[in-house]
Design an enzyme around this catalytic site. Structure first.
Site, PDB file in Angstrom:
ATOM      1  N   ASP A 111      42.310  31.342  50.524  1.00 26.12           N
ATOM      2  CA  ASP A 111      41.209  31.169  49.590  1.00 26.12           C
ATOM      3  C   ASP A 111      41.354  29.794  48.948  1.00 26.12           C
ATOM      4  O   ASP A 111      42.460  29.388  48.599  1.00 26.12           O
ATOM      5  CB  ASP A 111      41.274  32.260  48.507  1.00 26.12           C
ATOM      6  N   HIS A 125      36.365  42.106  48.000  1.00 27.10           N
ATOM      7  CA  HIS A 125      36.944  42.475  46.701  1.00 27.10           C
ATOM      8  C   HIS A 125      35.945  42.386  45.548  1.00 27.10           C
ATOM      9  O   HIS A 125      36.308  42.665  44.417  1.00 27.10           O
ATOM     10  CB  HIS A 125      38.137  41.563  46.426  1.00 27.10           C
ATOM     11  N   ASP A 126      34.715  41.954  45.824  1.00 24.20           N
ATOM     12  CA  ASP A 126      33.727  41.793  44.748  1.00 24.20           C
ATOM     13  C   ASP A 126      32.660  42.879  44.747  1.00 24.20           C
ATOM     14  O   ASP A 126      31.734  42.833  43.928  1.00 24.20           O
ATOM     15  CB  ASP A 126      33.030  40.427  44.880  1.00 24.20           C
ATOM     16  N   GLU A 133      31.777  30.869  50.422  1.00 21.64           N
ATOM     17  CA  GLU A 133      31.109  31.943  49.698  1.00 21.64           C
ATOM     18  C   GLU A 133      29.779  31.374  49.224  1.00 21.64           C
ATOM     19  O   GLU A 133      29.741  30.481  48.380  1.00 21.64           O
ATOM     20  CB  GLU A 133      31.943  32.409  48.509  1.00 21.64           C
ATOM     21  N   ASP A 139      35.682  29.478  47.727  1.00 22.09           N
ATOM     22  CA  ASP A 139      35.130  30.271  46.635  1.00 22.09           C
ATOM     23  C   ASP A 139      33.926  29.569  45.996  1.00 22.09           C
ATOM     24  O   ASP A 139      33.981  28.364  45.723  1.00 22.09           O
ATOM     25  CB  ASP A 139      36.255  30.433  45.599  1.00 22.09           C
TER      26      ASP A 139
HETATM   27  C1  GLC Z   1      34.181  34.482  43.710  1.00 20.11           C
HETATM   28  C2  GLC Z   1      35.323  35.454  43.930  1.00 20.11           C
HETATM   29  C3  GLC Z   1      35.406  36.345  42.727  1.00 20.11           C
HETATM   30  C4  GLC Z   1      35.690  35.476  41.521  1.00 20.11           C
HETATM   31  C5  GLC Z   1      34.674  34.356  41.379  1.00 20.11           C
HETATM   32  C6  GLC Z   1      35.147  33.291  40.440  1.00 20.11           C
HETATM   33  O1  GLC Z   1      32.976  35.123  43.593  1.00 20.11           O
HETATM   34  O2  GLC Z   1      35.136  36.163  45.120  1.00 20.11           O
HETATM   35  O3  GLC Z   1      36.361  37.350  42.875  1.00 20.11           O
HETATM   36  O4  GLC Z   1      35.668  36.258  40.369  1.00 20.11           O
HETATM   37  O5  GLC Z   1      34.437  33.694  42.595  1.00 20.11           O
HETATM   38  O6  GLC Z   1      36.197  32.568  41.006  1.00 20.11           O
END
Ligand code: GLC
Ligand code: CA
Length: 565
Positions: free
Chosen positions: A100, A329-330, A258, A204
């Site tokens: 990540d 995980h979100d 992402e 991210d």
């Molecule tokens: C992304 C991650 C998430 C995190 C956010 C801020 O969405 O997947 O888990 O809280 O970024 O870093």
């Protein structure tokens, strides 16, 4: 053009949320040695690569998505030596490693930020966004942008009497990518990990890194404000291209972004090979079919999900590259979300979802536990949630929180990210075999039946089905390259599509409902010269003919193949 092999087009990527995967030393927190002990399991599943959620040093306000040292490992997960062992052990098994990369923001404990906040003219001040406030005495935030996690995106700092920007929690200040020094730092971080042997990155919230000059006010929005000024901001493509040239392309990498707020048009720009930015992006449209803006529950309709599938399958064909995911995980677990109440049909429903998703074009991702059909945790009280996002949402309601609490709780029960963060269920022993100590988070009580050990033994388990499906998909040219065509678009219960490549077709028929549903092949899909290759029930459906599908029944046929091939 780069010399990338594009190995990710023919791979399955397994996502690990380290805190919840496997604990090796009994402190109740998953760690690197725990991961190493499960590499054979992941290899045996058929995955080609692992995406590891953050394991860097972090004060853990957002479970590692707030990094205080990009070059070191968080002590709770192990040491840099453990990490090197992990890389070596993965190499031995021919598994690739995706790390990540969280560089839209740092932790507020990162040394850059600590120095940055000291004075208005220090050399790190411009690593972040510091601004004077508005109004009398500058007591109002510099603009109206909101944090993705609720409330203003600005926090006032007494020391220099200015505000800093954070699109997430106040413990996650945003980096200023317009500062060339910041971009150079990121390049160095990328190359540091590439040199240590990693094979790529999951970037991210990468769509947020370029903010509009002057940070203008955003237009009014119910859930958020400012998005139009930082989602695919003015310099995003330039910065990514630069990072690719000086970092990502130094090895045969896979880079997935992402794609918060990503549209199809933008995704094409990000993932078109000629642009040399990213290799694939996670879009969120299918994750919004049951939650408006990913937040407000709405009735799930299969028709809407299918529309999203078709749009992205056709839209990126030969122009970009998709990623295929139902979980991470979100988000809550996919079972129940897209299947309705599956009652005693958990196994059939989970296999159906896998078929519906993974026969499409793109890089498939599996989130830990999905392959054994893990389910949401039954939270019984709002105080049980651990996620910082929950605390933030509650504080947005201020003094009215107690009044709204029942409603907030009702939504969080099905939406909270904590649902997917309960520890991995390895076996039926105490604490699901996850730890010998006290687990950091609740373990789903259904671990006594839903666990890896049980599923390995049961030849009809979800896990063994995943293995079969993965083996079927890997190396399958039709599934890697084929065209996607949807049938029965208006059908409320069935997802039916065909993949075509070089005269071979694969037909996929999925019943999303917990009831019997008729399916009648049309002249194009009816084909007696066919072979059933994947099925989630134990009986044969040798030919494609009008049939009544059982609850969640899902079929994959190869067409146009000589009978006995
Ligand atoms: C992304 C991650 C998430 C995190 C956010 C801020 O969405 O997947 O888990 O809280 O970024 O870093
Ligand atoms: Ca541990």
């Amino acid at each position: 053009m780069s010399n990338k092999t594009r190995w990710y087009k023919d791979s399955f990527i397994y996502q690990i949320y380290p805190r919840s995967f496997c604990d090796s030393n009994g402190d109740g927190i998953g760690d690197i040695q725990g991961i190493i002990s499960k590499l054979d399991y992941i290899k045996d599943l058929g995955a080609k690569a692992i995406w590891l959620s953050p394991i860097y040093k972090s004060p853990n306000y957002d479970n590692g998505y707030d990094i205080s040292d990009y070059r070191d490992i968080s002590p709770e997960f192990g040491t840099l030596d453990d990490f090197k062992t992990l890389v070596a052990e993965m190499r031995k098994r021919d598994l690739k490693l995706i790390m990540d990369l969280v560089v839209n923001h740092t932790s507020f404990e990162h040394k850059w930020f600590l120095k940055s906040k000291e004075s208005t003219d220090n050399e790190y001040r411009d690593y972040y966004f510091w601004r004077k406030g508005r109004g009398k005495n500058g007591k109002k935030p510099p603009n109206n942008w909101t944090s993705r996690f609720g409330g203003s995106a600005w926090t006032y700092d007494e020391k220099t009497k200015e505000w800093y920007l954070h699109l997430f929690t106040k413990e996650q200040p945003d980096l200023n990518w317009d500062n060339p020094k910041v971009r150079k730092e990121v390049e160095d971080i990328v190359n540091y990990w590439l040199d240590l042997g990693v094979d790529g990155f999951r970037c991210d919230v990468i769509t947020y890194i370029s903010k509009r000059e002057g940070l203008p006010n955003g237009k009014w929005g119910l859930l958020s404000r400012g998005d139009e000024h930082f989602t695919h901001g003015p310099n995003i493509h330039k910065y990514l291209n630069e990072l690719n040239k000086n970092g990502f392309s130094n090895k045969d990498t896979m880079i997935v972004g992402e794609g918060a707020g990503v549209t199809l048009e933008q995704a094409i720009i990000y993932t078109n090979e000629e642009n040399e930015e990213l290799d694939n992006v996670f879009h969120f449209e299918h994750m919004e079919t049951d939650f408006y803006k990913q937040a407000i529950p709405r009735k799930f309709k299969l028709k809407n999900l299918k529309k999203v599938f078709s749009k992205w399958q056709l839209g990126l064909l030969q122009k970009g590259w998709n990623s295929l995911y139902f979980e991470n995980h979100d988000f809550p677990r996919s079972l129940g979300r897209f299947t309705g109440d599956y009652k005693d049909k958990r196994v059939e429903a989970a296999k159906m979802l896998a078929i519906s998703l993974y026969m499409q074009q793109g890089t498939p991702y599996i989130y830990q536990g999905q392959e054994i059909g893990m389910t949401n945790y039954t939270f019984s009280n709002i105080s049980e949630f651990q996620d910082v996002l929950v605390q933030n949402i509650r504080s947005v309601f201020g003094v009215f929180e107690p009044i709204f609490r029942p409603l907030i709780f009702k939504i969080l029960k099905i939406r909270a990210r904590d649902n997917a963060r309960t520890p991995m269920q390895w076996d039926a022993s105490e604490n699901a075999g996850f730890t010998e100590g006290k687990p950091w988070f609740y373990i789903n009580p259904n671990y006594t039946t839903i666990n890896v050990e049980n599923e390995l033994e049961d030849k009809n388990s979800i896990l063994n089905f995943y293995k079969k499906l993965i083996q079927y998909r890997l190396g399958n040219e039709v599934l890697i390259n084929g065209y996607y065509k949807e049938y029965e678009g208006k059908n409320k219960d069935l997802h039916v599509y065909m993949r075509n490549y070089n005269g071979v077709s694969i037909l996929v028929v999925c019943n999303y409902k917990n009831k019997e549903v008729p399916f009648k092949p049309n002249p194009e899909t009816a084909n007696k010269n066919c072979k059933l290759v994947l099925h989630n029930y134990n009986y044969d459906r040798p030919i494609l003919e009008p049939m009544t599908l059982r609850p969640y029944e899902a079929l994959v046929y190869e067409l146009n193949k000589p009978k006995n091939s």
